[in-house]
Design a protein around this motif. Structure first.
Motif, short mmCIF file in Angstrom:
data_model
loop_
_atom_site.label_atom_id
_atom_site.label_comp_id
_atom_site.label_asym_id
_atom_site.label_seq_id
_atom_site.Cartn_x
_atom_site.Cartn_y
_atom_site.Cartn_z
N MET A 102 16.25 41.04 19.55
CA MET A 102 15.82 39.22 21.12
C MET A 102 15.83 38.27 19.71
O MET A 102 14.32 39.01 18.78
N SER A 103 16.76 38.05 19.65
CA SER A 103 15.82 37.12 18.53
C SER A 103 15.83 34.92 18.66
O SER A 103 15.01 35.66 20.12
N LEU A 104 14.40 34.34 18.21
CA LEU A 104 14.04 33.92 18.88
C LEU A 104 14.44 32.49 19.32
O LEU A 104 14.59 32.09 20.24
N SER A 105 15.85 32.28 19.18
CA SER A 105 16.99 31.27 19.83
C SER A 105 16.63 31.48 21.56
O SER A 105 16.72 31.38 22.23
N ASN A 106 17.16 33.00 21.13
CA ASN A 106 17.06 33.38 22.06
C ASN A 106 16.58 33.29 23.36
O ASN A 106 16.63 32.91 24.33
N LEU A 107 15.47 33.65 22.71
CA LEU A 107 14.24 33.51 23.41
C LEU A 107 13.90 32.49 24.11
O LEU A 107 13.76 31.95 24.93
N ILE A 108 13.83 31.01 23.41
CA ILE A 108 13.70 29.86 23.73
C ILE A 108 14.72 29.46 24.57
O ILE A 108 14.57 28.53 25.64
N GLN A 109 15.90 29.96 24.30
CA GLN A 109 16.91 29.18 24.92
C GLN A 109 17.06 30.07 27.13
O GLN A 109 16.84 29.31 27.91
N ASN A 110 16.87 31.04 26.51
CA ASN A 110 16.54 31.76 27.81
C ASN A 110 14.79 32.09 28.86
O ASN A 110 14.32 32.49 28.70
N TRP A 111 14.42 30.95 28.02
CA TRP A 111 12.80 31.11 28.46
C TRP A 111 12.09 30.99 29.61
O TRP A 111 11.79 31.83 30.44
N ASN A 112 13.13 30.39 30.82
CA ASN A 112 13.24 30.03 32.39
C ASN A 112 13.04 31.18 32.95
O ASN A 112 12.30 32.19 33.75
N SER A 113 14.26 32.22 32.32
CA SER A 113 14.53 33.65 33.42
C SER A 113 13.78 34.36 32.83
O SER A 113 13.13 35.31 33.50
N PHE A 114 13.38 34.45 31.28
CA PHE A 114 12.09 34.98 31.01
C PHE A 114 10.56 35.33 31.92
O PHE A 114 9.75 35.74 32.29
N ARG A 115 10.58 34.14 32.55
CA ARG A 115 9.02 33.39 33.13
C ARG A 115 9.03 32.82 34.47
O ARG A 115 8.53 33.72 34.90
N THR A 116 10.25 32.15 34.83
CA THR A 116 9.82 32.18 35.97
C THR A 116 10.98 32.72 36.63
O THR A 116 10.45 32.91 37.95
N ARG A 117 12.27 33.06 36.86
CA ARG A 117 13.00 33.68 37.35
C ARG A 117 12.61 35.00 37.90
O ARG A 117 13.80 35.56 38.69
N ARG A 118 11.89 35.62 37.76
CA ARG A 118 11.36 37.46 38.42
C ARG A 118 10.22 36.88 38.61
O ARG A 118 8.55 36.38 38.54
N PRO A 119 10.32 37.58 40.46
CA PRO A 119 11.35 37.84 40.49
C PRO A 119 11.85 37.25 41.77
O PRO A 119 11.41 36.37 42.51
N TYR A 120 13.46 37.41 42.16
CA TYR A 120 14.04 36.44 43.01
C TYR A 120 14.57 37.11 43.93
O TYR A 120 14.85 38.57 43.42
N GLU A 121 14.96 36.98 44.78
CA GLU A 121 15.48 37.55 46.07
C GLU A 121 16.29 38.21 45.35
O GLU A 121 17.53 37.84 44.72
N GLY A 122 16.34 40.04 46.21
CA GLY A 122 17.30 40.41 45.47
C GLY A 122 17.41 41.36 44.33
O GLY A 122 18.96 41.38 43.90
N GLN A 123 16.87 41.18 43.18
CA GLN A 123 17.05 41.21 41.97
C GLN A 123 17.13 42.25 41.35
O GLN A 123 18.05 43.03 40.84
N TYR A 124 16.25 43.72 42.31
CA TYR A 124 16.54 44.68 41.87
C TYR A 124 17.39 45.59 42.79
O TYR A 124 17.57 46.74 43.36
N ASP A 125 18.24 44.50 43.67
CA ASP A 125 19.50 45.97 44.60
C ASP A 125 20.67 46.46 43.50
O ASP A 125 20.91 47.73 43.54
N ASP A 126 20.40 45.63 42.27
CA ASP A 126 22.07 46.97 41.42
C ASP A 126 20.95 47.43 40.49
O ASP A 126 21.94 48.62 39.71
#
Lengths: 282, 204
Positions: free
Chosen positions: A1-25
């Motif tokens: 995981m590169s640093l740029s990836n970490l910065i770009q996807n920061w929101n999904s790392f921090r706030t989008r977990r968990p969301y409804e139905g995240q673990y259905d798949d």
């Protein structure tokens, strides 16, 4: 995981977990149910964890300084009033096994300066020992206080010869300056998941247990896969009307015992506790 | 920069790039400490084995499958060093080579009832977990690649060596570089997937 990836996807790392139905798949989402009514405070889970995960015994003095390394501990609580004033105030304690809650939005994760702790696809909060630099920020940020720091070089002294032969080869022996925490016995899970993958299936319910769940004499601890809707854990979560992705649980009636600890901090823990049933009339 | 120069630069760049892409999968292991084909170094210490086991005879000339001796590779984390009776199972019956010095040494161990103290060559740090089973199942049984190639991804062309030498870096970046590539899921299928990148897959 590169640093740029970490910065770009920061929101999904921090706030989008968990969301409804995240673990259905997702094939796996590890979770636990601890029945406080069944817990007798015998500490078998703690002992099992020490044996399984190469935890050092620190001794009374260091324990007193708060340097204990128990990944799972039994907390004791007393009710107010009567119990405290009786002849034996120690009696009547209620027990609560406290281990890493494997929070979905774990407060320890975003504060790590080196990315040594992150969230795994199985919904576990991981700790990578050889990446950890020992800033202890994660421990400071953990509301459950279930992260433990190696203040001393325990491999040198905790297992004098021939005790080192008892060490579990599947688990790293941590040395000084490293933070550690409950892993839901990742070494067992990984071995099981690899075996299942080779056989082209997913793990069956109860096929892999954590050391604490296995050792519990009253079966107070249930461990399993929340993604598997038929598993015992998933059924209990549903029956107790606890939803992983909600921080306020709506109960349809009184007397449903399931709750998660410190839910109002928006940590979305993976462990449901079943409240102790008390007969207040007697 | 004029047009001709630019074209020339592109040609050079393409040539370098394609040389990387189509590089030989196996590069003969150079002296320890030299660089691998991937540009990594630090191949670990030189390991002297008690018997100079000729992999080139067994796996090379005789074409014995690696998993005949390293039996656990397909069903366990570790591939396993064969026991002495595995060697003796064949060598008891091969009269032609019994007078060779290496075989004499083998029989010595057998008669003294001593295991051969083989030393580990591909030794990973204690905080790393590597599963042979998953790799062998995926690439040998599912993709049906030749065994020399499958084992060779990490071990190099052992069939051209006597005792095994480490020729690949076995570092984290090197592992990840392969996990990021797309691999076929099955022989004959076009579905690809890449290796998992979860920290706890390898770190324990």
């Amino acid at each position: 995981m590169s640093l740029s990836n970490l910065i770009q996807n920061w929101n999904s790392f921090r706030t989008r977990r968990p969301y409804e139905g995240q673990y259905d798949d997702a094939p796996y989402k590890w979770a636990m149910v601890i029945d406080l009514d069944a817990c007798i405070g015998c500490n078998a889970c703690t002992v099992a964890c020490y044996a399984e995960n190469n935890l050092p015994v620190v001794g009374k003095e260091r324990f007193g300084k708060g340097q204990a390394m128990h990944w799972i501990r039994i907390e004791r609580y007393w009710g107010e009033g009567e119990a405290m004033q009786s002849e034996f105030p120690d009696h009547g304690a209620q027990y609560l096994p406290m281990l890493c809650q494997q929070c979905e939005a774990a407060p320890c994760e975003p504060v790590c300066p080196v990315g040594a702790t992150h969230h795994s696809p199985d919904g576990l909060n991981t700790q990578v020992y050889n990446r950890c630099v020992g800033s202890r920020y994660c421990s400071a940020n953990c509301p459950y206080k279930v992260r433990y720091f190696n203040w001393w070089n325990y491999p040198d002294r905790a297992w004098p010869n021939p005790l080192e032969l008892q060490l579990n080869p599947d688990v790293t022996v941590r040395s000084k300056g490293v933070m550690e925490k409950c892993t839901f016995c990742m070494q067992r899970l990984r071995a099981g998941m690899d075996k299942a993958k080779t056989e082209g299936r997913i793990l069956a319910d109860g096929e892999v247990l954590t050391a604490c769940a296995q050792a519990c004499p009253t079966s107070a601890i249930t461990f399993g896969n929340l993604s598997d809707k038929k598993s015992k854990v998933a059924r209990t979560w549903k029956n107790q009307q606890v939803d992983l992705s909600k921080n306020v649980q709506e109960k349809s009636e009184e007397g449903i015992r399931g709750y998660r600890i410190l839910e109002d901090l928006n940590t979305y823990p993976s462990i449901v506790y079943l409240e102790r049933v008390r007969n207040l009339e007697a | 920069m004029n047009y001709g120069k630019r074209i020339f630069l592109w040609i050079v760049l393409f040539w370098i790039g394609s040389a990387q892409v189509f590089a030989e999968p196996f590069v003969q292991g150079g002296p320890i400490g030299s660089q691998t084909s991937d540009g990594y170094d630090a191949l670990g210490p030189v390991v002297e084995q008690p018997i100079e086991f000729p992999h080139n005879t067994h796996a090379g000339r005789m074409q014995i499958n690696c998993m005949y001796c390293h039996t656990y590779a397909r069903r366990s984390n570790v591939s396993g060093i064969p026991r002495l009776d595995k060697c003796m199972g064949c060598h008891n019956l091969i009269e032609g080579v019994k007078d060779r010095p290496r075989i004499k040494k083998l029989f010595e161990y057998w008669e003294n009832k001593q295991p051969i103290p083989w030393k580990k060559v591909h030794d990973l740090p204690d905080f790393v977990r590597f599963n042979h089973e998953r790799h062998i199942q995926r690439f040998y049984f599912q993709e049906k690649r030749p065994v020399r190639e499958v084992c060779g991804y990490c071990h190099g062309d052992i069939a051209s060596m006597t005792t095994a030498r480490r020729v690949k870096a076995l570092s984290m970046g090197w592992c990840v570089s392969c996990h990021q590539k797309d691999h076929l899921e099955k022989a004959g299928s076009t579905v690809t997937s890449h290796g998992p990148n979860d920290c706890w897959l390898c770190h324990k």
